[in-house]
Motif scaffolding. Structure first.
Motif, short mmCIF file in Angstrom:
data_model
loop_
_atom_site.label_atom_id
_atom_site.label_comp_id
_atom_site.label_asym_id
_atom_site.label_seq_id
_atom_site.Cartn_x
_atom_site.Cartn_y
_atom_site.Cartn_z
N HIS A 126 -0.66 -20.72 -9.35
CA HIS A 126 -2.10 -20.82 -9.55
C HIS A 126 -2.75 -20.22 -8.31
CE1 HIS A 126 -2.65 -22.77 -13.32
NE2 HIS A 126 -2.03 -23.89 -12.99
N LEU A 127 -3.39 -19.07 -8.48
CA LEU A 127 -4.04 -18.41 -7.35
C LEU A 127 -5.38 -19.08 -7.07
CD1 LEU A 127 -3.47 -14.61 -8.14
CD2 LEU A 127 -2.01 -16.17 -6.82
N ARG A 128 -5.86 -18.85 -5.85
CA ARG A 128 -7.21 -19.26 -5.51
C ARG A 128 -8.18 -18.53 -6.44
NH1 ARG A 128 -7.83 -17.99 0.43
NH2 ARG A 128 -8.97 -16.20 -0.39
N ALA A 129 -9.30 -19.13 -6.79
CA ALA A 129 -10.19 -18.60 -7.82
C ALA A 129 -10.63 -17.17 -7.52
CB ALA A 129 -11.41 -19.50 -7.97
N ASP A 130 -10.96 -16.86 -6.26
CA ASP A 130 -11.43 -15.51 -5.94
C ASP A 130 -10.31 -14.49 -6.10
OD1 ASP A 130 -10.19 -16.77 -3.71
OD2 ASP A 130 -11.04 -15.26 -2.36
N GLN A 131 -9.08 -14.87 -5.75
CA GLN A 131 -7.96 -13.95 -5.89
C GLN A 131 -7.61 -13.73 -7.36
OE1 GLN A 131 -6.61 -12.15 -3.49
NE2 GLN A 131 -7.98 -13.09 -1.99
N ALA A 132 -7.66 -14.78 -8.16
CA ALA A 132 -7.39 -14.64 -9.60
C ALA A 132 -8.43 -13.75 -10.25
CB ALA A 132 -7.37 -16.01 -10.26
N ALA A 133 -9.69 -13.89 -9.85
CA ALA A 133 -10.75 -13.07 -10.44
C ALA A 133 -10.55 -11.60 -10.08
CB ALA A 133 -12.11 -13.56 -9.95
N ASP A 134 -10.11 -11.32 -8.85
CA ASP A 134 -9.91 -9.93 -8.44
C ASP A 134 -8.69 -9.31 -9.12
OD1 ASP A 134 -10.75 -7.72 -6.68
OD2 ASP A 134 -8.79 -8.02 -5.74
N LEU A 135 -7.69 -10.13 -9.41
CA LEU A 135 -6.49 -9.63 -10.07
C LEU A 135 -6.70 -9.43 -11.56
CD1 LEU A 135 -3.41 -9.00 -10.01
CD2 LEU A 135 -3.01 -11.47 -10.27
N ALA A 136 -7.62 -10.16 -12.15
CA ALA A 136 -7.81 -10.15 -13.60
C ALA A 136 -7.96 -8.73 -14.14
CB ALA A 136 -9.02 -10.98 -13.98
N GLY A 137 -7.25 -8.45 -15.23
CA GLY A 137 -7.34 -7.15 -15.88
C GLY A 137 -6.45 -6.09 -15.28
N HIS A 138 -5.64 -6.45 -14.28
CA HIS A 138 -4.79 -5.47 -13.60
C HIS A 138 -3.35 -5.97 -13.47
CE1 HIS A 138 -8.87 -4.44 -12.22
NE2 HIS A 138 -8.41 -3.21 -12.10
N VAL A 139 -2.44 -5.03 -13.39
CA VAL A 139 -1.09 -5.32 -12.93
C VAL A 139 -0.95 -4.62 -11.58
CG1 VAL A 139 -0.14 -3.36 -14.25
CG2 VAL A 139 1.38 -5.16 -13.40
N GLU A 140 -0.44 -5.32 -10.59
CA GLU A 140 -0.27 -4.76 -9.25
C GLU A 140 1.21 -4.58 -8.96
OE1 GLU A 140 -4.35 -6.45 -7.18
OE2 GLU A 140 -2.47 -7.47 -6.75
N LEU A 141 1.60 -3.36 -8.63
CA LEU A 141 2.98 -3.04 -8.27
C LEU A 141 3.04 -2.82 -6.77
CD1 LEU A 141 3.87 -0.57 -11.16
CD2 LEU A 141 4.40 -3.00 -11.00
N LEU A 142 3.78 -3.66 -6.08
CA LEU A 142 3.90 -3.59 -4.62
C LEU A 142 5.26 -3.02 -4.26
CD1 LEU A 142 2.43 -6.59 -5.42
CD2 LEU A 142 1.88 -6.38 -3.02
N LEU A 143 5.25 -1.87 -3.59
CA LEU A 143 6.49 -1.21 -3.18
C LEU A 143 6.94 -1.79 -1.86
CD1 LEU A 143 5.58 2.48 -4.11
CD2 LEU A 143 6.65 0.70 -5.51
N LEU A 144 8.20 -2.25 -1.84
CA LEU A 144 8.77 -2.92 -0.67
C LEU A 144 9.98 -2.15 -0.18
CD1 LEU A 144 8.75 -6.45 -2.32
CD2 LEU A 144 6.97 -5.52 -0.82
N ARG A 145 10.52 -2.57 0.95
CA ARG A 145 11.75 -1.95 1.46
C ARG A 145 12.90 -2.23 0.51
NH1 ARG A 145 12.79 -4.45 7.13
NH2 ARG A 145 12.23 -6.28 5.89
N GLY A 146 13.36 -1.20 -0.18
CA GLY A 146 14.51 -1.35 -1.06
C GLY A 146 14.24 -2.03 -2.38
N GLY A 147 12.97 -2.35 -2.67
CA GLY A 147 12.68 -3.02 -3.93
C GLY A 147 11.19 -2.96 -4.25
N TYR A 148 10.75 -3.86 -5.09
CA TYR A 148 9.33 -3.88 -5.47
C TYR A 148 9.00 -5.26 -6.01
CZ TYR A 148 10.85 -3.45 -10.33
OH TYR A 148 11.46 -3.67 -11.54
N ALA A 149 7.70 -5.51 -6.11
CA ALA A 149 7.20 -6.75 -6.73
C ALA A 149 6.08 -6.38 -7.68
CB ALA A 149 6.71 -7.73 -5.66
N GLY A 150 5.92 -7.18 -8.72
CA GLY A 150 4.83 -6.99 -9.67
C GLY A 150 4.07 -8.29 -9.83
#
Length: 324
Positions: A126-150
């Motif tokens: 459960h994200l903080r309300a402001d962070q959830a609102a900013d994420l809404a409608g998007h998928v974020e792909l984070l490129l990391l060393r040797g891997g990734y997160a979504g």
């Protein structure tokens, strides 16, 4: 083409699926963003799978729960049913093998090379309300060393964090989620901001190990007649594409059509043709993102249409889709 789940009579919006219209590619403090060329939805398998099983039961299927399948029974003519713990032999002229990334004894996938030493993890927050609102409608792909997160929202406003990392990095993080999250937040400032004040909803992450990304089933004469592989048993696309469920549905529709002629060989040859291109392109993108993550984000910033093109080129081709 309409959503295949809707054509089956299942409206995922009634399950709370979160709409996704944009993608953000992130490395460090750099970000590239673009609208998707289609609307996607965030929905967990915990919501989707029971809904599909209930739909199947309403359509007349007999659904057995809590019974382990021990193997496929074979006769001289091919698949002859299943060996099910507590049930014995369940006869059948055809078997649809939909065991996902896990293999079944006697009908294991033939891998051209061993899977990489990678670990997949999934956590819900459960994200903080402001962070959830900013994420809404998007998928974020984070490129990391040797891997990734979504990171994306799913039903109930929950944030789903999936990541892929090397086993050595998992071990270095203490082989535990607190150590992994600490390392993620250290290497990914954007994710650290997203998770600030967030509440984890699981005691420990869901996990999977040594997934054979890039696998495509190539039919051979020795394949068991009457055995139709579905989903990840046909092809395993890197998870960041978000097209695994679409591939599973495509193979299911095609297998039903081919079963009428009991032609598993033709079916598997067609599936190889349908998905090989998208699997190869997704694999190249995965390797590029892991090896030169900063360059990947910079390229996406310089070419605004790159992310839309990537999203389109990692789908099942529209010309191959089968109507339900």
């Amino acid at each position: 083409t309409s959503c295949p789940l809707a054509r089956l009579g299942l409206d995922i919006r009634t399950l709370g699926a979160a709409p996704i219209d944009g993608v953000r590619l992130v490395h460090g403090d750099r970000m590239a963003s673009a609208p998707l060329p289609f609307r996607a939805y965030g929905l967990t398998r915990r919501a989707l799978d029971p809904a599909l099983l209930d739909l199947a039961a309403r359509r007349g299927a007999q659904v057995l729960r809590g019974h382990a399948v021990r193997g496929v029974l074979a006769s001289g003519s091919g698949a002859d049913g299943l060996d099910v713990a507590g049930q014995g032999k369940l006869p059948g002229d055809a078997v649809f093998l939909a065991t996902g990334k896990h293999d079944l004894r006697g009908v294991r996938r033939r891998l051209a090379q061993p899977p990489e030493d990678l670990i997949g993890l999934k956590m819900y927050f459960h994200l903080r309300a402001d962070q959830a609102a900013d994420l809404a409608g998007h998928v974020e792909l984070l490129l990391l060393r040797g891997g990734y997160a979504g990171l994306q929202l799913v039903e109930g406003g929950v944030a789903n964090l999936c990541l892929l990392l090397r086993r050595a990095d998992f071990t270095a993080a203490g082989a535990c989620w607190p150590g992994v999250q600490e390392g993620l937040e250290r290497d990914a400032p954007h994710l650290r901001r997203r998770l600030a004040g967030a509440a984890a909803l699981l005691d420990r992450p869901l996990s999977i190990f040594r997934v054979p990304y890039g696998y495509v089933h190539r039919p051979v004469p020795a394949d068991m007649p009457g055995l139709f592989r579905l989903g990840d048993q046909v092809a395993v696309i890197p998870s960041f594409t978000g097209d695994g469920v679409s591939i599973a549905l495509h193979t299911a529709f095609a297998a039903v059509a081919a079963m009428r002629a009991m032609d598993a060989g033709h079916y598997h040859s067609r599936m190889q043709r349908d998905v090989s291109g998208q699997i190869a392109r997704a694999g190249m993108l995965l390797r590029a993102g892991r090896s030169v993550p900063g360059l990947a984000v910079q390229a996406a910033r310089l070419w605004p249409g790159a992310l839309r093109w990537i999203a389109s080129m990692t789908r099942v081709p529209a010309a191959a889709l089968i109507e339900a």
